[in-house]
Structures are given as structure tokens and as C-alpha cells.
Design a protein around this motif. Structure first.
Motif, PDB file in Angstrom:
ATOM      1  N   CYS A  18       0.860  -1.188   0.000  1.00  0.00           N
ATOM      2  CA  CYS A  18       0.000   0.000   0.000  1.00  0.00           C
ATOM      3  C   CYS A  18       0.894   1.235   0.000  1.00  0.00           C
ATOM      4  CB  CYS A  18      -0.964  -0.001   1.180  1.00  0.00           C
ATOM      5  SG  CYS A  18      -0.190   0.091   2.789  1.00  0.00           S
ATOM      6  N   VAL A  27      -3.547  -1.425   7.420  1.00  0.00           N
ATOM      7  CA  VAL A  27      -4.231  -1.690   6.152  1.00  0.00           C
ATOM      8  C   VAL A  27      -4.960  -3.033   6.171  1.00  0.00           C
ATOM      9  CG1 VAL A  27      -2.275  -2.744   4.951  1.00  0.00           C
ATOM     10  CG2 VAL A  27      -4.013  -1.467   3.650  1.00  0.00           C
ATOM     11  N   MET A  49      -3.659   0.145  -2.953  1.00  0.00           N
ATOM     12  CA  MET A  49      -3.433  -1.041  -2.145  1.00  0.00           C
ATOM     13  C   MET A  49      -3.534  -2.254  -3.058  1.00  0.00           C
ATOM     14  SD  MET A  49      -6.882  -1.546   0.111  1.00  0.00           S
ATOM     15  CE  MET A  49      -7.048   0.159   0.574  1.00  0.00           C
TER      16      MET A  49
END
Length: 163
Positions: A18, A27, A49
Motif C-alpha cells: 500500500c 491496512v 493497495m
């Protein structure tokens, strides 16, 4: 993270890359159903991402629960290494400053993918957040019987099954 897909199978999905990192906003929380946990971008765009599906999966739709995303692009990789991506969809989300955005992006036709790349192209604010991503988690039409009568007018039974 293992997640049950629409067929009751588990997908071992994880974000492997990401463009924005913060210890307080992991994330991997995008796979968590707790909307208080999320991934947040920095103030620059685009933000990306890369999700590894750990094997090929027939992706029919992706649902994103987010905040402040204006434009997004979904890309997919059909190879076992994340090297060649094709654009699957590009969407513009409506602004909803007081609530989360809940968007479903349908693949027409479905795509056999190893990797999914989510690219946030722009936002309504300086920051955008992704609270949840699910793949293939919706209702589908399933045929559960053959025609009920052999005459010219016959019926078939269909039902909606929650995935």
C-alpha cells in the motif's frame, strides 16, 4: 486473513502493498467487519493497495465501505505474480460527508484474478478511508428445481440465497 466467500469457501486475502502507512490505521483492517477499524490515506493522491487473493478466484463483485473517496479504479491481475494489471472498473462515488460510502463494483463479465489493485484517484477531503472490502458477498439467483409440469406452460422455482 481468511474470509468466507459467496460459495462458503475461504479466501486467504491480504494486502501485500500500500502507498500509505500508519501504525494506528493498519491496512489489514479493511477485512475486519468492525467499522471503527480502517485504513486511512495520506493527503496525496493517487493511493493504492494491492490485495493478494492467494490463488485464482472468480471475482464477480467488490464491495467497498469507505469515507470521502471521490474517484476509484479497480485493476486485476490474471497472473500468479503481480506484474501485469488491466483496468476492470473506474467509478465516481457520491459525497456523503456524514456517513460511510457503501459501493458495489460489479465485474461484467466476472474475472479470474490472483490480485486486485484498488487505486483511490481522488477524494472529497484531504484524507480518505477504507473501512471494509469484501469480494463476492452478495445475493444471487439460484435455480433449485426443474419445470414443475410437462405441459406448454411450466414453472420453475428460484430463490435468493444470501452469500
Amino acid at each position: 486473513m481468511c474470509i468466507r466467500d459467496s460459495m462458503g469457501l475461504y479466501l486467504n486475502m491480504e494486502v501485500v502493498a500500500c502507498t500509505s502507512y500508519d501504525d494506528a490505521f493498519n491496512v489489514q483492517d479493511i477485512f475486519n467487519k468492525d467499522m471503527r477499524k480502517f485504513w486511512i490515506t495520506t493527503g496525496l493522491f493517487p493511493q493504492e493497495m494491492l490485495i493478494d487473493l492467494h490463488g485464482v478466484h472468480n471475482v464477480k463483485e467488490i464491495r467497498l465501505i469507505s469515507h470521502s473517496i471521490k474517484r476509484i479504479r479497480i485493476e486485476g491481475c490474471m497472473g500468479s505474480s503481480p506484474s501485469s494489471f488491466k483496468i476492470i472498473s473506474e467509478e465516481e462515488f457520491n459525497d456523503s460527508p456524514s456517513q460511510l460510502q457503501d459501493q458495489v463494483i460489479r465485474m461484467n463479465p466476472p474475472e479470474n484474478l490472483y490480485f486486485v489493485k484498488v487505486v483511490i484517484l481522488s477524494a472529497y477531503d484531504d484524507f480518505a478511508s477504507v473501512h471494509n472490502i469484501t469480494i463476492n458477498q452478495f445475493l444471487s439467483l439460484i435455480h433449485i428445481s426443474e419445470p414443475t409440469r410437462p405441459e406448454r406452460i411450466s414453472y420453475a422455482v428460484f430463490c435468493l440465497k444470501k452469500k
